[in-house]
Design an enzyme around this catalytic site. Structure first.
Site, mmCIF file in Angstrom:
data_model
loop_
_atom_site.group_PDB
_atom_site.id
_atom_site.type_symbol
_atom_site.label_atom_id
_atom_site.label_comp_id
_atom_site.label_asym_id
_atom_site.label_seq_id
_atom_site.Cartn_x
_atom_site.Cartn_y
_atom_site.Cartn_z
ATOM 1 N N GLU A 115 2.943 10.320 -5.772
ATOM 2 C CA GLU A 115 2.770 9.314 -6.637
ATOM 3 C C GLU A 115 1.110 10.046 -6.712
ATOM 4 O O GLU A 115 0.148 10.221 -6.438
ATOM 5 C CB GLU A 115 2.401 7.975 -6.077
ATOM 6 N N CYS A 150 1.517 0.438 -8.145
ATOM 7 C CA CYS A 150 2.669 0.711 -8.050
ATOM 8 C C CYS A 150 4.162 0.890 -8.888
ATOM 9 O O CYS A 150 4.519 1.721 -8.143
ATOM 10 C CB CYS A 150 2.410 0.445 -6.367
ATOM 11 N N GLY A 178 0.850 -0.772 0.356
ATOM 12 C CA GLY A 178 -0.211 -0.003 -0.074
ATOM 13 C C GLY A 178 1.452 1.012 0.100
ATOM 14 O O GLY A 178 2.109 1.496 -0.066
ATOM 15 N N SER A 179 0.471 2.038 0.469
ATOM 16 C CA SER A 179 1.119 3.648 0.667
ATOM 17 C C SER A 179 2.635 3.896 1.519
ATOM 18 O O SER A 179 2.011 2.397 2.473
ATOM 19 C CB SER A 179 -0.335 4.972 0.913
ATOM 20 N N THR A 180 3.034 4.583 1.289
ATOM 21 C CA THR A 180 4.091 4.581 2.286
ATOM 22 C C THR A 180 3.673 4.965 3.299
ATOM 23 O O THR A 180 4.616 4.625 4.442
ATOM 24 C CB THR A 180 5.112 5.554 1.095
ATOM 25 N N GLY A 227 2.322 2.209 5.009
ATOM 26 C CA GLY A 227 3.172 1.020 5.917
ATOM 27 C C GLY A 227 4.456 1.412 6.835
ATOM 28 O O GLY A 227 4.872 1.147 7.787
ATOM 29 N N GLU A 263 5.768 -3.214 1.353
ATOM 30 C CA GLU A 263 5.894 -2.762 -0.245
ATOM 31 C C GLU A 263 5.169 -1.658 -0.374
ATOM 32 O O GLU A 263 3.956 -1.744 -0.412
ATOM 33 C CB GLU A 263 5.697 -4.096 -0.640
#
Length: 498
Positions: free
Chosen positions: A400, A302, A244-246, A249, A267
């Site tokens: 992104e 991604c 998913g998104s940073t 994460g 990831e």
């Protein structure tokens, strides 16, 4: 012969039924609170199903079921060949229900059903089969010791694995986590994205049919702030795998530190560069793949090649080719085989993409797309969009967007292209187009990403690890390396009489 016409897909969709309850300890069940949320088709705005809104109590039940199953060995202590047989049957069941699995993802998040039935669903079956076939071919070790000592090094399953997966490839991302974790002997508690829970719930049903024992594979649909957070903070979850998104994460890594120091394998985001040099011998192929790399799955990938660095001497020629491809890749009904792009997953994501587009109109040169459209007056659809002459520091080139928006940035020298490509917080993937072998190897060596695709884009396979560097995270899916994150090394040292 299967009917893959527009009418055939619409007929199948109309006859489809949906699982909306959570799957815990081998049974479908309501959320403890009784709450539900709507699963919405982004192409029409229609509600597909009411889905159980799981919270902390439901996560507790699922983790407890997974722990019981792990401790009594109903799965964890099966011989590798026996686990293999069950997972191979699951792969076959996915293939037997291919059209249904494809429709679930297409209706739930807007992807083209033709992509789902030829890429996503067959890929899920393939990845389950690949991990199943690998598990009885992984050998333990005997460490070198002197006489009287025998040191055995074995890989053992961790216990209960939490998996939190995104909405862009619902079935495939659930598979990438679950196939490896289950093959290694773990129990799994899967929290699918709230935008796209339906294929994960059907997968759980197929897993039970294949012979995965009760409690071993659980699915808890719900929201990230409740069910996802509960998994991240749970004291009895041994490992958390996340795509998913940073930003999210990073939150899961914080949850680990706040709880039981569980392993976290993130990831996360990406802003993948695509470098096209003037010595590329096939600009038509490069343009085809550059368009595919940003418009496939509506750009909701991604590793989408959203930054295009093109050598200035071929910039105009190449951009013209891309404009033609964008004009030929217009969105339409995801169930129509004639459609070239599907719907954006939901209204929130659509609005976010359009904010980037509107800002970009003032800072760069919009040469294709840039508008929201409807199909039959409905839906979340965005045209394939290209901005030319984008500044390397523009948000179009930095952030992104997760939509069908391409930023074209010219360069004059190889060193300049590599420096701009690496000047990003992300490091997931990159592509290089050149007929010069030395340049291909030299540039690939210097790009700070997890995968470099030369003269193609976004190359992956079951045999190769997928994951990134920098703030794209450090988790790795696929390949034998994926089994490493779901196992621990255990040494057993035996002294014997010589």
């Amino acid at each position: 012969m299967l009917d893959y016409t527009y009418d055939g897909w619409k007929s199948r969709a109309a006859a489809l039924s949906f699982r909306g309850q959570a799957f815990i300890d081998g049974k479908f069940t309501d959320a403890a609170s009784g709450k539900t949320f709507a699963s919405v088709n982004p192409a029409t705005g229609g509600v597909l199903a009411q889905v159980a809104e799981c919270g902390g109590e439901d996560v507790d039940r699922a983790v407890a079921a997974g722990r019981r199953a792990f401790e009594d060995g109903r799965w964890s202590r099966l011989a590798p060949g026996d686990r293999k047989a069950v997972l191979l049957k699951l792969a076959d069941l996915i293939r037997a229900n291919l059209e249904e699995m494809a429709l679930l993802d297409s209706l739930d998040m807007g992807k083209l059903v033709t992509d789902a039935v030829t890429v996503d669903a067959p890929g899920s079956a393939h990845f389950f089969q690949w991990h199943a076939e690998a598990i009885d071919k992984i050998y333990d070790e005997v460490a070198p010791t002197g006489p009287g000592d025998l040191a055995l090094v074995s890989r053992v399953p961790l216990g209960v694995v939490g998996a939190v997966t995104p909405w862009n490839f619902p079935l495939d991302m659930a598979t990438w986590k679950a196939a490896a974790a289950l093959a290694a002997g773990n129990s799994v508690v899967l929290k699918p994205a709230e935008q796209s829970p339906l294929s994960a719930l059907r997968l759980a049903e197929l897993a039970a049919e294949a012979g995965v024992p009760d409690g071993v594979f659980n699915v808890v649909p719900g929201f990230g702030a409740t069910a996802g957070k509960a998994l991240g903070l749970h004291m009895d979850v041994d490992c958390l795998a996340f795509t998913g998104s940073t930003a999210i994460g990073k939150m899961f890594m914080q949850y680990s530190g706040q709880s039981n120091l569980k392993q976290v394998w993130p990831e996360t985001g990406g802003k993948s560069p695509n470098l096209v040099f003037a010595d590329c011998g096939d600009l038509e192929a490069a343009a085809d793949m550059a368009a595919f790399g940003i418009f496939f799955n509506q750009g909701e990938v991604c590793s989408a090649n959203s930054r295009l660095y093109v050598e200035r001497s071929i910039q105009q020629e190449f951009v013209d080719k891309l404009i033609a491809r964008a004009e030929a890749t217009q969105p339409g009904d995801p169930l129509d085989p004639a459609s070239k792009m599907g719907a954006i997953v939901d209204e929130k994501q659509t609005e976010g993409i359009l904010r980037f587009v509107e800002a970009g109109k003032a800072s760069a040169n919009l040469v294709a797309g840039g508008e929201r459209i409807t199909v039959d007056g409905k839906g979340c659809f965005v045209q394939p969009t290209i901005f030319d002459d984008v500044s390397h520091v523009d948000p179009l080139a930095r952030d992104e967007i997760f939509g069908p928006v391409l930023s074209v940035i010219p360069f004059d020298r190889e060193e300049e292209a590599v420096a701009m490509a690496n000047d990003s917080i992300y490091g997931l993937a990159a592509s290089v187009w050149t007929d010069n072998l030395s340049r291909a190897c030299r540039v690939a060596d210097r790009l700070q990403v997890g995968t470099v695709s030369v003269n193609t884009v976004d190359a992956l396979s079951a045999q190769t690890p997928f994951g990134g560097m920098k703030q794209s995270g450090f988790g790795r899916d696929l390949s034998l390396h994926s089994l490493e994150k779901y196992t621990a090394l255990k040494t057993t040292w035996i002294k014997y009489k010589t």
